[in-house]
Design a protein around this motif. Structure first.
Motif, mmCIF file in Angstrom:
data_model
loop_
_atom_site.group_PDB
_atom_site.id
_atom_site.type_symbol
_atom_site.label_atom_id
_atom_site.label_comp_id
_atom_site.label_asym_id
_atom_site.label_seq_id
_atom_site.Cartn_x
_atom_site.Cartn_y
_atom_site.Cartn_z
ATOM 1 N N GLN A 34 -50.515 84.745 82.135
ATOM 2 C CA GLN A 34 -49.509 85.801 82.067
ATOM 3 C C GLN A 34 -48.435 85.474 81.038
ATOM 4 O O GLN A 34 -48.038 86.330 80.251
ATOM 5 N N ALA A 35 -47.978 84.227 81.043
ATOM 6 C CA ALA A 35 -46.922 83.810 80.118
ATOM 7 C C ALA A 35 -47.325 84.034 78.667
ATOM 8 O O ALA A 35 -46.491 84.401 77.840
ATOM 9 N N HIS A 36 -48.603 83.841 78.368
ATOM 10 C CA HIS A 36 -49.067 84.007 76.998
ATOM 11 C C HIS A 36 -49.493 85.442 76.678
ATOM 12 O O HIS A 36 -49.390 85.872 75.532
ATOM 13 N N ALA A 37 -49.953 86.182 77.682
ATOM 14 C CA ALA A 37 -50.411 87.555 77.452
ATOM 15 C C ALA A 37 -49.255 88.550 77.355
ATOM 16 O O ALA A 37 -49.299 89.474 76.537
ATOM 17 N N ARG A 45 -50.193 95.085 71.262
ATOM 18 C CA ARG A 45 -51.423 94.529 70.707
ATOM 19 C C ARG A 45 -52.445 94.304 71.817
ATOM 20 O O ARG A 45 -52.108 94.238 72.994
ATOM 21 N N ASP A 46 -53.701 94.172 71.436
ATOM 22 C CA ASP A 46 -54.782 93.916 72.378
ATOM 23 C C ASP A 46 -54.841 92.432 72.715
ATOM 24 O O ASP A 46 -54.481 91.587 71.894
ATOM 25 N N VAL A 47 -55.321 92.146 73.933
ATOM 26 C CA VAL A 47 -55.463 90.767 74.387
ATOM 27 C C VAL A 47 -56.813 90.606 75.057
ATOM 28 O O VAL A 47 -57.241 91.477 75.809
ATOM 29 N N VAL A 48 -57.475 89.502 74.775
ATOM 30 C CA VAL A 48 -58.657 89.089 75.523
ATOM 31 C C VAL A 48 -58.267 87.782 76.182
ATOM 32 O O VAL A 48 -57.957 86.802 75.497
ATOM 33 N N GLY A 49 -58.220 87.776 77.501
ATOM 34 C CA GLY A 49 -57.812 86.582 78.228
ATOM 35 C C GLY A 49 -58.983 85.975 78.974
ATOM 36 O O GLY A 49 -59.692 86.667 79.698
ATOM 37 N N ILE A 50 -59.176 84.690 78.786
ATOM 38 C CA ILE A 50 -60.241 83.970 79.479
ATOM 39 C C ILE A 50 -59.574 82.896 80.313
ATOM 40 O O ILE A 50 -58.930 81.991 79.771
ATOM 41 N N ALA A 51 -59.702 83.017 81.618
ATOM 42 C CA ALA A 51 -59.101 82.047 82.527
ATOM 43 C C ALA A 51 -59.865 82.081 83.845
ATOM 44 O O ALA A 51 -60.633 83.007 84.118
ATOM 45 N N PHE A 59 -53.187 90.842 86.875
ATOM 46 C CA PHE A 59 -51.748 91.088 86.946
ATOM 47 C C PHE A 59 -51.127 91.016 85.550
ATOM 48 O O PHE A 59 -50.176 91.745 85.254
ATOM 49 N N ALA A 60 -51.679 90.156 84.700
ATOM 50 C CA ALA A 60 -51.176 90.036 83.324
ATOM 51 C C ALA A 60 -51.348 91.344 82.569
ATOM 52 O O ALA A 60 -50.530 91.692 81.723
ATOM 53 N N TYR A 61 -52.400 92.077 82.868
ATOM 54 C CA TYR A 61 -52.629 93.368 82.211
ATOM 55 C C TYR A 61 -51.863 94.497 82.897
ATOM 56 O O TYR A 61 -51.371 95.407 82.239
ATOM 57 N N LEU A 62 -51.765 94.437 84.233
ATOM 58 C CA LEU A 62 -51.146 95.529 84.979
ATOM 59 C C LEU A 62 -49.624 95.546 84.925
ATOM 60 O O LEU A 62 -49.020 96.614 84.862
ATOM 61 N N LEU A 63 -49.001 94.385 84.966
ATOM 62 C CA LEU A 63 -47.547 94.353 85.037
ATOM 63 C C LEU A 63 -46.870 95.038 83.851
ATOM 64 O O LEU A 63 -45.937 95.828 84.052
ATOM 65 N N PRO A 64 -47.291 94.804 82.620
ATOM 66 C CA PRO A 64 -46.674 95.546 81.516
ATOM 67 C C PRO A 64 -46.871 97.069 81.640
ATOM 68 O O PRO A 64 -45.997 97.841 81.256
ATOM 69 N N CYS A 65 -48.007 97.474 82.203
ATOM 70 C CA CYS A 65 -48.237 98.914 82.420
ATOM 71 C C CYS A 65 -47.235 99.460 83.429
ATOM 72 O O CYS A 65 -46.653 100.530 83.215
#
Length: 83
Positions: A34-37, A45-51, A59-65
């Motif tokens: 989340q800290a990096h996304a 910008r678009d993000v591809v997160g692998i974790a 949550f990293a994608y939803l919270l900014p929305c």
């Protein structure tokens, strides 16, 4: 730079009402993904997160929305967050 806590981001990106709910639910700081996304997503910008599973990717994608929807100055057709 990564966003370590939700409050450190500033109210123009995460409304105080959202930060209050996060605190009430026990979210005190961001996970590494989340800290990096968040800063990248805040720029529109678009993000591809692998974790690992359970690391907070969704949550990293939803919270900014959610923050975007809760901001009172949202205009139809705008992308990203204020600079």
């Amino acid at each position: 730079a990564p966003w370590e806590t939700f409050e450190s981001v500033g109210e123009e990106r995460f409304p105080a009402s959202l930060c209050e709910v996060l605190a009430l639910e026990g979210f005190q700081k961001t996970t590494p993904i989340q800290a990096h996304a968040f800063p990248i997503l805040a720029q529109g910008r678009d993000v591809v997160g692998i974790a690992q599973t359970g690391s907070g990717k969704t949550f990293a994608y939803l919270l900014p929305c959610l923050a975007r929807v809760l901001r009172p100055t949202v205009r139809v057709g705008t992308i990203g967050f204020p600079s």
